[in-house]
Design an enzyme around this catalytic site. Structure first.
Site, PDB file in Angstrom:
ATOM      1  N   GLU A   1     112.476  57.604  -7.183  1.00  0.00           N
ATOM      2  CA  GLU A   1     112.985  58.412  -8.285  1.00  0.00           C
ATOM      3  C   GLU A   1     113.282  59.819  -7.780  1.00  0.00           C
ATOM      4  O   GLU A   1     112.382  60.550  -7.373  1.00  0.00           O
ATOM      5  CB  GLU A   1     111.970  58.458  -9.428  1.00  0.00           C
ATOM      6  CG  GLU A   1     112.485  59.184 -10.655  1.00  0.00           C
ATOM      7  CD  GLU A   1     111.507  59.119 -11.821  1.00  0.00           C
ATOM      8  OE1 GLU A   1     111.971  59.005 -12.972  1.00  0.00           O
ATOM      9  OE2 GLU A   1     110.291  59.180 -11.583  1.00  0.00           O
TER      10      GLU A   1
ATOM     11  N   PHE B   1     106.811  67.885 -17.972  1.00  0.00           N
ATOM     12  CA  PHE B   1     107.575  69.130 -18.065  1.00  0.00           C
ATOM     13  C   PHE B   1     108.978  68.936 -18.595  1.00  0.00           C
ATOM     14  O   PHE B   1     109.598  69.883 -19.082  1.00  0.00           O
ATOM     15  CB  PHE B   1     107.671  69.790 -16.677  1.00  0.00           C
ATOM     16  CG  PHE B   1     108.623  69.105 -15.726  1.00  0.00           C
ATOM     17  CD1 PHE B   1     109.998  69.348 -15.782  1.00  0.00           C
ATOM     18  CD2 PHE B   1     108.164  68.216 -14.770  1.00  0.00           C
ATOM     19  CE1 PHE B   1     110.876  68.709 -14.907  1.00  0.00           C
ATOM     20  CE2 PHE B   1     109.032  67.578 -13.892  1.00  0.00           C
ATOM     21  CZ  PHE B   1     110.393  67.829 -13.969  1.00  0.00           C
TER      22      PHE B   1
ATOM     23  N   GLU C   1     101.599  72.126 -17.219  1.00  0.00           N
ATOM     24  CA  GLU C   1     101.322  73.519 -16.886  1.00  0.00           C
ATOM     25  C   GLU C   1     102.598  74.289 -16.542  1.00  0.00           C
ATOM     26  O   GLU C   1     102.597  75.529 -16.515  1.00  0.00           O
ATOM     27  CB  GLU C   1     100.337  73.604 -15.729  1.00  0.00           C
ATOM     28  CG  GLU C   1     100.781  72.986 -14.423  1.00  0.00           C
ATOM     29  CD  GLU C   1     100.482  71.500 -14.322  1.00  0.00           C
ATOM     30  OE1 GLU C   1     100.382  71.001 -13.186  1.00  0.00           O
ATOM     31  OE2 GLU C   1     100.353  70.825 -15.374  1.00  0.00           O
TER      32      GLU C   1
ATOM     33  N   CYS D   1     113.524  60.226 -17.533  1.00  0.00           N
ATOM     34  CA  CYS D   1     113.245  58.882 -17.034  1.00  0.00           C
ATOM     35  C   CYS D   1     114.276  57.875 -17.503  1.00  0.00           C
ATOM     36  O   CYS D   1     114.206  56.707 -17.138  1.00  0.00           O
ATOM     37  CB  CYS D   1     111.841  58.445 -17.459  1.00  0.00           C
ATOM     38  SG  CYS D   1     111.611  58.360 -19.242  1.00  0.00           S
TER      39      CYS D   1
ATOM     40  N   LYS E   1      97.397  68.075 -23.822  1.00  0.00           N
ATOM     41  CA  LYS E   1      97.609  68.908 -22.637  1.00  0.00           C
ATOM     42  C   LYS E   1      99.086  68.880 -22.268  1.00  0.00           C
ATOM     43  O   LYS E   1      99.602  67.877 -21.775  1.00  0.00           O
ATOM     44  CB  LYS E   1      96.792  68.432 -21.442  1.00  0.00           C
ATOM     45  CG  LYS E   1      96.790  69.478 -20.301  1.00  0.00           C
ATOM     46  CD  LYS E   1      96.543  68.890 -18.947  1.00  0.00           C
ATOM     47  CE  LYS E   1      97.804  68.421 -18.274  1.00  0.00           C
ATOM     48  NZ  LYS E   1      98.722  69.509 -17.866  1.00  0.00           N
TER      49      LYS E   1
END
Length: 502
Positions: free
Chosen positions: A393, A167, A194, A299, A191
């Site tokens: 994280e 995302f 979502e 990241c 993909k």
């Protein structure tokens, strides 16, 4: 900055009912309703408002997209690479034309500021530009290995490949795979997350406008079941994934157990080591920008700073810079209410465990966007390496400061992390910089740089539990991942003596 409730962009990728968009899959060059009755809301993080619905596609939807990609592969794979790349020259131009609307779409569904969203699209354009150079990087090799005997190597595409994206960069991360994989002759089923499905829908439309044949690029929306179907489908030759380490491990294990080539990038806990001789101004501004950029949802964000010896002036100046970062102005929202609660939970737990909160971003509210998911910049000192916030994280605009008396102690803290995406050192000593660069357990190293992201043609990729699989999905090493080699040995001279080769 005010966040629009909608954008001017409308497309056949959505069934529009009032202001609500129902996202569709993109299969064989057409928008297709998913074979499901299950939909999730797509939220505008800046406002906390629903802007669309995304389907949870199942195995039948994945199978349909894979078939379309396999059918397209037969023709696309035999198109010479010099011709395939022309599509991406045109596509790059379309992205440059549409950069403002593409950035607005990222801003709408992800919550990052417009300037950050624009920078994201610019990086996607750079990656596309690199793909346009691939014809110069993948010529075959040929050598006369014996008198009258030649060996040659040619690269061939794998077939249908899959890409699962996160995302946090709705436009950029898909471009880590799309241009290179397709220029090299593969076809793709992608993909998107979502949570941010809209940017990839627009990418599909621009690729078609650029002349990409139907079926070469396909989009299937969904969640866990969709990813599992991609891992399992026998028609997919290779799969890439970018997301959390926990899920990256699962995806890598599942995909490779189905005999697929896989490369899965996971999370990070990037350590910035600050030495007493560090330039105060440069260090403070770099660290503040690194920990808060994209609301810390990247990241490569600085999430842990290791202060070696007396660096009090740096910490004071860092806090001054952090207080200049204002939610809703130069700091975007985090992706969801759940993410906001999780990030603030880390801060509270660290404080309860004895850490000192120097700059507190909890309970941030932006006027006019009171329902948005905002966490302000947060600086926490006196964090101990065994604390949860030092090990996991956080994925928010939060910096944990740990103290060490020596550089070796600082490196021990960095090396103890299970992750290995990035590490940086701030110093004016070339010897100290080299010492850290050689000993830090990370795949990307920065010297006086808070976010050491390599530019093309250098590949992005970490070590340890930040990456599963060999190679990289960007830069030159992506060529190895997305192609296979064919070796041909030829002899034309019947008069030549027979030897061990022939």
């Amino acid at each position: 900055m005010p966040t629009p409730k909608d954008t001017s962009y409308q497309s056949p990728s959505h069934v529009v009912s009032g202001q609500l968009r129902r996202v569709e899959n993109y299969v064989g060059g057409k928008w297709t309703a998913a074979q499901t009755s299950e939909y999730l809301p797509v939220m505008n993080p800046s406002l906390g408002e629903k802007i669309a619905e995304v389907p949870l596609s199942g195995r039948a939807d994945v199978a349909s997209a894979v078939k379309a990609a396999a059918d397209a592969f037969r023709k696309w794979s035999v198109v010479p690479i010099k011709e395939r790349v022309q599509v991406f020259y045109r596509y790059k131009g379309l992205m440059e034309r549409e950069i403002s609307s593409l950035a607005e779409l990222v801003h709408l569904e992800n919550g990052k500021t417009l300037s950050e969203a624009t920078a994201e699209v610019e990086k996607a354009i750079e990656v596309t530009e690199f793909a346009c150079s691939l014809p110069q990087l993948v010529p075959g090799e040929i050598l006369e290995v014996s008198r009258g005997v030649e060996c040659r190597i040619d690269r061939h595409p794998l077939g249908v490949v899959a890409s699962v994206c996160p995302f946090n960069f709705p436009n950029m991360v898909p471009h880590w795979t799309i241009p290179n994989a397709l220029v090299l002759g593969n076809t793709m089923v992608l993909k998107p997350s979502e949570q941010v499905p809209l940017s990839v829908c627009r990418v599909a439309e621009l690729l078609k406008e650029a002349g990409l044949p139907d079926g070469v690029f396909n989009v299937v929306h969904g969640g866990q079941a969709t990813v599992e179907a991609l891992c399992d489908d026998p028609g997919i030759e290779a799969l890439t994934f970018v997301g959390s380490t926990k899920v990256a491990k699962l995806v890598y294990a599942r995909a490779t157990s189905r005999l697929k080539r896989a490369l899965c990038l996971g999370g990070a806990k990037n350590h910035l080591i600050v030495l007493p001789d560090a330039n105060v101004e440069m260090t403070a501004t770099n660290v503040a920008a690194s920990m808060s950029g994209c609301a810390g949802q990247r990241c490569m964000a600085a999430s842990a700073m290791v202060a070696v010896g007396d660096v009090g002036r740096v910490i004071e100046r860092l806090c001054e810079e952090a207080r200049k970062i204002i939610p809703g102005k130069n700091l975007g929202a985090v992706i969801s209410k759940k993410a906001k609660e999780r990030i603030e939970g880390y801060i509270t737990e660290a404080e309860q465990d004895g850490a000192e909160v120097l700059v507190d971003g909890r309970n941030a509210v932006v006027r006019g966007m009171e329902n948005g998911y905002y966490v302000g910049p947060t600086v926490i000192d006196r964090v101990r390496p065994e604390m949860k916030i030092a090990q996991e994280e956080v994925f928010g605009p939060v910096l944990s400061i740990m103290r060490s008396s020596t550089l070796d102690e600082a490196l021990k803290i960095e090396n103890s992390s299970p992750y290995g995406n990035a590490a940086s050192v701030f110093t004016q000593s070339g010897g100290a910089a080299r010492y850290v660069a050689e000993r830090a357990s990370a795949g990307m190293i920065g010297v006086n740089i808070g976010v050491p992201v390599p530019r093309e043609p250098f590949s992005f990729g970490g070590w340890n539990e930040s990456k599963f699989g060999a190679g990289d999905i960007t830069g030159k090493s992506s060529i190895e991942f997305f192609t296979k080699l064919k070796k041909t040995t030829v002899k034309w001279n019947p008069e030549s003596a027979v030897n061990w080769m022939s």
